[in-house]
Design a protein around this motif. Structure first.
Motif, PDB file in Angstrom:
ATOM      1  N   THR A 127       0.738  -0.959   0.074  1.00  0.00           N
ATOM      2  CA  THR A 127      -0.002   0.033   0.518  1.00  0.00           C
ATOM      3  C   THR A 127       1.119   1.299  -0.382  1.00  0.00           C
ATOM      4  O   THR A 127       1.858   1.497   1.028  1.00  0.00           O
ATOM      5  N   LYS A 128       0.176   2.890  -0.586  1.00  0.00           N
ATOM      6  CA  LYS A 128       0.682   3.308  -0.313  1.00  0.00           C
ATOM      7  C   LYS A 128       0.675   4.872   0.175  1.00  0.00           C
ATOM      8  O   LYS A 128       0.332   5.376   0.417  1.00  0.00           O
ATOM      9  N   THR A 129      -0.876   4.648  -0.009  1.00  0.00           N
ATOM     10  CA  THR A 129      -1.964   5.206   1.422  1.00  0.00           C
ATOM     11  C   THR A 129      -2.481   5.030   2.254  1.00  0.00           C
ATOM     12  O   THR A 129      -2.441   5.629   3.368  1.00  0.00           O
ATOM     13  N   ARG A 193     -16.396   0.542   0.041  1.00  0.00           N
ATOM     14  CA  ARG A 193     -15.957   2.068  -0.177  1.00  0.00           C
ATOM     15  C   ARG A 193     -16.213   3.037   0.262  1.00  0.00           C
ATOM     16  O   ARG A 193     -16.175   4.142   0.539  1.00  0.00           O
ATOM     17  N   LYS A 200      -9.321   5.825  -0.177  1.00  0.00           N
ATOM     18  CA  LYS A 200      -8.178   6.227  -0.532  1.00  0.00           C
ATOM     19  C   LYS A 200      -8.064   3.388  -0.900  1.00  0.00           C
ATOM     20  O   LYS A 200      -6.184   4.397  -0.031  1.00  0.00           O
ATOM     21  N   ASP A 202      -6.238   2.077  -1.693  1.00  0.00           N
ATOM     22  CA  ASP A 202      -5.519   1.338  -3.265  1.00  0.00           C
ATOM     23  C   ASP A 202      -5.286  -0.209  -3.023  1.00  0.00           C
ATOM     24  O   ASP A 202      -4.313  -0.931  -4.206  1.00  0.00           O
ATOM     25  N   VAL A 203      -4.783  -1.360  -1.829  1.00  0.00           N
ATOM     26  CA  VAL A 203      -4.537  -2.459  -1.843  1.00  0.00           C
ATOM     27  C   VAL A 203      -6.146  -3.705  -1.450  1.00  0.00           C
ATOM     28  O   VAL A 203      -6.989  -3.015  -0.596  1.00  0.00           O
ATOM     29  N   ASN A 225      -6.483   2.232 -10.456  1.00  0.00           N
ATOM     30  CA  ASN A 225      -5.858   1.411  -9.258  1.00  0.00           C
ATOM     31  C   ASN A 225      -5.853   0.670  -7.959  1.00  0.00           C
ATOM     32  O   ASN A 225      -5.143   1.546  -7.055  1.00  0.00           O
ATOM     33  N   VAL A 226      -6.638   0.363  -7.954  1.00  0.00           N
ATOM     34  CA  VAL A 226      -7.087  -0.641  -6.423  1.00  0.00           C
ATOM     35  C   VAL A 226      -5.796  -2.280  -7.025  1.00  0.00           C
ATOM     36  O   VAL A 226      -6.343  -3.260  -8.396  1.00  0.00           O
ATOM     37  N   GLN A 227      -4.592  -2.316  -6.648  1.00  0.00           N
ATOM     38  CA  GLN A 227      -4.391  -4.448  -6.221  1.00  0.00           C
ATOM     39  C   GLN A 227      -4.619  -4.793  -5.647  1.00  0.00           C
ATOM     40  O   GLN A 227      -5.468  -4.490  -4.802  1.00  0.00           O
TER      41      GLN A 227
END
Length: 283
Positions: A127-129, A193, A200, A202-203, A225-227
């Protein structure tokens, strides 16, 4: 909540100190077809390993049952299967069953047992977020085991959980050639969501082995944008590690075993054939 107890007949003990039978199977156990996502990864690493795939179709879905019901059923079935088929290793390819019954099964069966747990550790690294989604069954997402994984591997990050039991039936339908209702995927995504910080994410951890079968549909609903992460590859690597150096007699004896009336189910057989399994036996 009480979880029940496993009984351990002496004859289920794994034979030690003797040569391993090359035809001793790897036994992969799930409530339905979700464990095929694990079998697919095992095939990549161990193409010659004999496999018995077990689907407890009579009790599907596990996610709506109590901990006690799941523990009693999984322990009882695996005890019978170990006694009958003498596997070299058992894989519980079900997050719900693993988070509830894995420890009990390991205590009573003298066979290596590999479980399936939510892939929170790799998700936290991805995750980046700092916001991770987790889709699972009702039984899985409420387990203290998941709390422990979150505290150990995702400290300082936000893990948003949502129970999406409809996805189990959707995966079973898809693997049999059917087309699931798109609204099922919309509801699963909205369940994540619409929670605080859900925008936010992202994974997403797919915390049920059925769910990776639905990655294209979930990806289309979540957006680019979601892995997604699941545990199948890691499970296969663990099985390969535990069986390294062992002789394999080949896959000509591979079979599926199902509870319920599934022996002549053509749709289930069609789903199993791509994995090298051409017969279903009752249990």
């Amino acid at each position: 909540m009480s979880r029940g107890h496993c009984a351990s007949p002496a004859s289920t003990a794994h034979k030690t100190g003797t040569a391993l039978d090359p035809n001793a199977p790897i036994l992969i156990f799930d409530s339905g077809v979700g464990g095929l996502t694990v079998l697919a990864e095992v095939r990549k690493l161990l193409p010659e390993a004999p496999v018995i795939y077990v689907a407890d179709r009579a009790a599907l879905p596990y996610g709506d049952k109590t901990e006690a019901e799941i523990a009693a059923r999984v322990c009882g079935l695996l005890g019978r299967l170990a006694e009958r088929y003498h596997p070299r290793l058992i894989c519980i390819a079900c997050n719900t069953a693993s988070t509830i019954a894995l420890g009990m099964v390991r205590e009573v069966l003298e066979v290596p047992v590999v479980g399936t747990v939510p892939a929170i550790k790799p998700a936290a690294a991805m995750t980046k977020t700092g916001v991770i989604g987790l889709l699972g069954t009702k039984a899985t997402i409420r387990q203290a085991y998941v709390d422990k994984l979150e505290a150990e591997f995702a400290a300082g990050k936000r893990l948003i959980r949502h129970a999406a039991p409809e996805l189990v039936a959707a995966a079973e339908l898809k693997l049999r050639g059917g087309t699931p209702d798109p609204a099922v995927f919309a509801r699963a995504v909205a369940g994540l969501r619409e929670q605080q910080d859900g925008d936010k994410i992202d994974v997403v951890v797919l915390a049920c082995t059925h769910f990776p079968l639905l990655t294209p549909e979930l990806s289309a609903e979540f957006g680019a944008n979601v892995q997604f992460i699941d545990g199948a590859q890691g499970i296969a690597r663990r099985i390969a590690y535990l069986t390294q150096g062992q002789p394999f007699g080949g896959t000509d004896q591979d079979q599926a075993i199902a509870t319920g009336d599934e022996r002549d189910n053509p749709a289930l057989l069609a789903a199993l054939r791509p994995y090298g399994i051409h017969r279903i036996q009752p249990l």
